[in-house]
Design an enzyme around this catalytic site. Structure first.
Site, PDB file in Angstrom:
ATOM      1  N   GLU A  53     -45.607 -36.147  13.821  1.00  0.00           N
ATOM      2  CA  GLU A  53     -45.709 -35.221  12.673  1.00  0.00           C
ATOM      3  C   GLU A  53     -47.104 -34.616  12.470  1.00  0.00           C
ATOM      4  O   GLU A  53     -47.681 -34.732  11.400  1.00  0.00           O
ATOM      5  CB  GLU A  53     -45.225 -35.951  11.417  1.00  0.00           C
ATOM      6  CG  GLU A  53     -43.797 -36.462  11.575  1.00  0.00           C
ATOM      7  CD  GLU A  53     -43.307 -37.360  10.442  1.00  0.00           C
ATOM      8  OE1 GLU A  53     -44.066 -37.579   9.482  1.00  0.00           O
ATOM      9  OE2 GLU A  53     -42.155 -37.841  10.524  1.00  0.00           O
TER      10      GLU A  53
ATOM     11  N   GLU B 298     -34.188 -39.111  15.315  1.00  0.00           N
ATOM     12  CA  GLU B 298     -34.004 -39.707  13.977  1.00  0.00           C
ATOM     13  C   GLU B 298     -32.812 -39.059  13.277  1.00  0.00           C
ATOM     14  O   GLU B 298     -32.890 -38.652  12.119  1.00  0.00           O
ATOM     15  CB  GLU B 298     -35.276 -39.542  13.129  1.00  0.00           C
ATOM     16  CG  GLU B 298     -36.533 -40.074  13.801  1.00  0.00           C
ATOM     17  CD  GLU B 298     -37.769 -40.106  12.908  1.00  0.00           C
ATOM     18  OE1 GLU B 298     -37.641 -39.863  11.684  1.00  0.00           O
ATOM     19  OE2 GLU B 298     -38.858 -40.362  13.433  1.00  0.00           O
TER      20      GLU B 298
END
Ligand code: 9MR
Length: 379
Positions: free
Chosen positions: A163, A268
């Site tokens: 991220e 995810e």
């Protein structure tokens, strides 16, 4: 036990091909996700602390029966595995990897370098001053060498950096970026590769279906490639909603990254069925909203009509994944059952969400059967 023995013999017999191939050449007598997706891509889940230590033994049993890849939900994050300077706590990660090995599962290490769940001490010296670039690089290197070194040959792929980009495609303003500069990513990949040259190394992020963020991530991968960073794959997290993002954007995300010549993974996956608390939802763990009754419409059970929407959405998404199975190496769900999901508490705490393919009683949902059927048709 029988299937463990069978898997072990099979792995011995195979003895060649990539690491990943071995985990896919699985045969079990009962039909499972593992058997249905054999030859398409790895199919993974995460384990939480309770599953790893057997307080949720049913969850652990379900995970090892159905899936052939596993990621630690939280126990390998910096704050857990390296809570204080010089102090490492490997207990939970060791236990998870033992479980994975007993069950012939591909192991993903999540995550080495992230702005979140990283203690503040990482970025400061003893006088409370922010570290210099050199000192922070040294600290990053020490962490990576210790963690990757411990699991060399046992963790098969690492989410090296997590991220690092925001929605407009620019770099996220983190301590890593501010103190070191953009090449903190290059360094992280180099350090990990030096310790375990066999391990797959990934950049992992969410909302890559948003064009501006995806373009930023593409630029980042190109920058890493130009600077010889040993990146092997991209993790597109896949925290989706029933009506967002568009299927076209989900597909384009896969094809755009595959065109860069790296492996593409869905790392995810979950599908939020509840009303959005904000106009836009990504997966920024620091976001939160107050509970209001209308934000929690299904506290007791999911209505059939919404269950159907969820099934259809999973079917549509897996149609895309199977169509691109040559480019996709793994699809991992972010949770074993609905009861485990972070989506019950984010961005609003205490809701009842239904984002996965097993329900709160460890039972398969219609979406499970739908994707198995698709996978069988694809084989
Ligand atoms: O599911 C995880 C949740 O239990 C943690 O509280 C949270 C913060 O560490 O992280 C969640 O997992 C995140 C993952 O590590 C990175 N991408 C977004 C995931 C959902 O927030």
């Amino acid at each position: 036990m029988k299937s463990i023995l069978f898997t072990s013999i099979l792995l011995l017999l195979i003895g060649c091909g990539s690491d990943r191939d071995q985990y896919q050449q699985e045969q079990t007598e009962e039909q499972t996700l593992r058997s249905a997706f054999e030859g398409s891509f790895l199919i993974g889940t995460i384990l939480n602390h309770r599953q790893i230590f057997g307080q949720d033994q049913r969850g652990q049993d379900l995970a090892v029966r159905e899936f052939n890849a596993v990621t630690a939900e939280n126990v390998m994050k910096w704050e857990n595995i390296h809570p204080e300077p010089g102090v490492y706590d490997f207990d939970a990660a060791d236990t998870m990897i033992d479980i994975a090995e007993e069950n012939g599962m591909f192991v993903v290490g999540h995550t080495l370098v992230w702005h979140s769940q990283t203690p503040d001490w990482v970025f400061y010296d003893d006088e409370g001053e922010l570290l210099s670039r050199e000192a922070l690089l040294e600290r990053m290197k020490d962490h990576i060498e210790t963690v990757v070194g411990r699991y060399k040959g046992r963790v098969h792929g690492w989410d090296v950096v997590n991220e690092a980009i925001v929605d407009d495609g620019t770099m996220r303003d983190t301590y890593w970026y501010r103190i070191i500069g953009e090449d903190f990513l290059v360094k992280a990949f180099e350090y990990a590769h030096a310790v375990d040259p066999e391990a797959e190394l990934y950049y992992n992020d969410y909302s890559l279906e948003i064009p501006s963020k995806r373009e930023g991530a593409i630029r980042l991968v190109e920058y890493l490639q130009e600077n010889d960073a040993p990146i092997t794959g991209i993790g597109t997290q896949g925290h989706f909603m029933l009506d967002f993002p568009d299927l076209e954007e989900i597909e384009k995300t896969i094809t755009d990254f595959a065109a860069l010549g790296i492996d593409v993974m869905v790392t995810e996956l979950d599908i939020d069925v509840l009303p959005p608390a904000f106009d836009y939802m990504g997966a920024d763990v620091s976001a939160s909203a107050e509970m209001r009754e209308e934000l929690n419409p299904y506290p007791d059970a999911l209505p059939d009509s919404v269950q159907q929407q969820l099934t259809d959405r999973y079917r549509d998404i897996f149609e895309i994944y199977l169509r691109h199975s040559d480019d996709i190496t793994r699809v991992t769900f972010w949770g074993v059952t609905d009861g485990d999901s972070w989506k019950n508490n984010w961005p609003v705490s205490g809701r009842t969400n239904y984002p996965l393919i097993f329900d709160r009683n460890w039972e398969p949902k219609p979406a499970y059967h739908a994707i198995i059927e698709l996978a069988e048709e694809h084989r």
